[in-house]
Motif scaffolding. Structure first.
Motif, PDB file in Angstrom:
ATOM      1  N   GLY A  16      63.835  37.038  19.649  1.00 32.04           N
ATOM      2  CA  GLY A  16      62.463  36.568  19.512  1.00 32.04           C
ATOM      3  C   GLY A  16      61.567  37.209  20.544  1.00 32.04           C
ATOM      4  O   GLY A  16      61.951  38.187  21.198  1.00 32.04           O
ATOM      5  N   CYS A  17      60.386  36.661  20.674  1.00 31.65           N
ATOM      6  CA  CYS A  17      59.398  37.149  21.642  1.00 31.65           C
ATOM      7  C   CYS A  17      59.233  36.097  22.737  1.00 31.65           C
ATOM      8  O   CYS A  17      59.494  34.918  22.518  1.00 31.65           O
TER       9      CYS A  17
ATOM     10  N   LEU B   5      53.605  43.102  14.919  1.00 28.23           N
ATOM     11  CA  LEU B   5      52.647  42.326  15.703  1.00 28.23           C
ATOM     12  C   LEU B   5      51.307  43.035  15.760  1.00 28.23           C
ATOM     13  O   LEU B   5      51.249  44.262  15.879  1.00 28.23           O
ATOM     14  N   PRO B   6      50.198  42.298  15.694  1.00 22.36           N
ATOM     15  CA  PRO B   6      48.875  42.921  15.858  1.00 22.36           C
ATOM     16  C   PRO B   6      48.698  43.443  17.275  1.00 22.36           C
ATOM     17  O   PRO B   6      49.358  42.987  18.211  1.00 22.36           O
ATOM     18  N   ALA B   7      47.812  44.408  17.435  1.00 20.61           N
ATOM     19  CA  ALA B   7      47.589  45.013  18.748  1.00 20.61           C
ATOM     20  C   ALA B   7      47.103  43.994  19.768  1.00 20.61           C
ATOM     21  O   ALA B   7      47.471  44.052  20.945  1.00 20.61           O
ATOM     22  N   CYS B   8      46.255  43.057  19.327  1.00 23.64           N
ATOM     23  CA  CYS B   8      45.753  42.001  20.212  1.00 23.64           C
ATOM     24  C   CYS B   8      46.051  40.652  19.556  1.00 23.64           C
ATOM     25  O   CYS B   8      45.161  40.070  18.900  1.00 23.64           O
ATOM     26  N   PRO B   9      47.271  40.150  19.666  1.00 25.74           N
ATOM     27  CA  PRO B   9      47.633  38.923  18.957  1.00 25.74           C
ATOM     28  C   PRO B   9      46.842  37.714  19.453  1.00 25.74           C
ATOM     29  O   PRO B   9      46.572  37.572  20.646  1.00 25.74           O
ATOM     30  N   SER B  10      46.462  36.862  18.524  1.00 30.64           N
ATOM     31  CA  SER B  10      45.818  35.586  18.871  1.00 30.64           C
ATOM     32  C   SER B  10      46.891  34.506  18.947  1.00 30.64           C
ATOM     33  O   SER B  10      48.039  34.727  18.551  1.00 30.64           O
TER      34      SER B  10
ATOM     35  N   CYS C 119      54.930  44.777  26.201  1.00 32.23           N
ATOM     36  CA  CYS C 119      54.106  43.576  26.391  1.00 32.23           C
ATOM     37  C   CYS C 119      52.714  43.799  25.808  1.00 32.23           C
ATOM     38  O   CYS C 119      52.172  44.916  25.889  1.00 32.23           O
ATOM     39  N   ARG C 120      52.148  42.748  25.221  1.00 34.46           N
ATOM     40  CA  ARG C 120      50.767  42.778  24.749  1.00 34.46           C
ATOM     41  C   ARG C 120      50.021  41.581  25.324  1.00 34.46           C
ATOM     42  O   ARG C 120      50.551  40.463  25.323  1.00 34.46           O
TER      43      ARG C 120
ATOM     44  N   ALA D  28      54.092  31.475  13.753  1.00 32.72           N
ATOM     45  CA  ALA D  28      55.295  31.668  12.938  1.00 32.72           C
ATOM     46  C   ALA D  28      56.359  32.512  13.642  1.00 32.72           C
ATOM     47  O   ALA D  28      57.409  32.781  13.063  1.00 32.72           O
ATOM     48  N   LEU D  29      56.105  32.905  14.898  1.00 36.69           N
ATOM     49  CA  LEU D  29      57.055  33.767  15.594  1.00 36.69           C
ATOM     50  C   LEU D  29      58.202  32.960  16.197  1.00 36.69           C
ATOM     51  O   LEU D  29      57.996  31.845  16.692  1.00 36.69           O
TER      52      LEU D  29
END
Length: 295
Positions: free
Chosen positions: A236-237, A177-182, A255-256, A188-189
């Motif tokens: 999943g998330c 996952l990117p550090a700051c997900p958009s 958590c992000r 696609a998650l």
């Protein structure tokens, strides 16, 4: 007319079944039915539609029921006031909480128990509408969840700080996952989400639709604990309100933050403000205000 008959009437309204109402009142079903018929004879009106089973209240029954709830609330408050005169506060604080509000009320409960050891708590997972109905009918003392601002104006309320939304995930997802997900990153998650129809789920769907993203959950539930379990298991998330101690306490779950617009509803604790709030509700609300100020 006596207080037990009013209790039986309110129990029937809550359980919508003669047998379950009798069980809740610790009497036999014939006893409950007989006492309600005696109440009808004394008042000279039919209160309950009867068939092979409970079929609802007559219009007269609804009016008597509303009065009975108010009288029982005053009766309970009288008993609490007498206890308070003796220097103690006892009883059970009845709370209704929206599960996905993720409120950590443990400091409030601990403070109130320390102050009044005779107090207990009953916590129910409920929708916001059911909470408001419970407060109006004196079957709840305190509610907690997401409420429209105009609703809050009709109650004493203690708003929670707006904390946004976070993406919760297990150890297997840390590097993926990117550090700051958009929001687009989440398309696609495999997501674990509140079930359709819950306010927080509707809020999420509205935000994602504006970005042209369709949510594809692998699991939906109205139980925070099930979501927590499957996130930790790596299924999943999850998207949850920020500030939840529930996810922070799970080993391996991180958590992000997500950049999302504020919710139209406000996270808050609510209590009646029409003079009908119980002393237990008032004591809980005061303890919550103290805890919130310290935070």
């Amino acid at each position: 007319m006596d207080i037990r008959q009013l209790n039986y009437l309110c129990a029937l309204a809550e359980h919508r079944h003669f047998g379950r109402a009798a069980q809740a009142c610790c009497v036999t079903q014939p006893t409950l039915s007989m006492r309600l018929r005696q109440l009808e004879q004394e008042l000279g009106v039919v209160l309950v539609h009867r068939g092979k089973q409970f079929e609802g209240f007559t219009p007269e029954g609804e009016r008597v029921l509303a009065r009975a709830r108010a009288l029982l609330g005053q009766y309970d408050n009288l008993r609490l006031e007498v206890d308070a005169m003796k220097g103690r506060l006892t009883g059970t604080v009845r709370l209704g909480l929206v599960p996905l509000s993720c409120m950590d009320l443990s400091p409030v409960l601990a403070r109130l128990r320390q102050r009044h050891p005779g107090i207990g708590f009953e916590i129910n997972d409920m929708t916001a509408d059911a909470i408001l109905d419970g407060l109006n009918h004196n079957t709840l003392d305190i509610g907690g969840g997401f409420f429209e601002p105009e609703v809050l104006s009709r109650f004493d309320s203690l708003a929670l700080p707006e904390q946004g939304v976070v993406l919760a995930f297990g150890p297997d997802w840390s590097e993926r996952l990117p550090a700051c997900p958009s929001l687009a990153d989440l398309a696609a998650l495999p997501l674990c989400l509140p079930r359709p129809g819950m306010y927080f789920r509707r809020y999420l769907e509205t935000c994602f639709e504006r970005e042209g993203v369709t949510l594809q959950p692998v699991l939906s539930s109205d139980s925070v604990y099930r979501l927590m379990h499957w996130v930790r298991a790596g299924l999943g998330c999850a998207l949850i309100p920020a500030g939840s101690a529930l996810f922070d306490e799970l080993p391996g779950v991180r958590c992000r933050p997500l950049a999302m617009p504020a919710m139209a509803r406000v996270g808050a604790l609510v209590m009646r403000n029409d003079g009908q709030a119980s002393l237990l509700a008032q004591g809980f609300f005061e303890a919550a205000q103290e805890v919130w100020r310290q935070r």
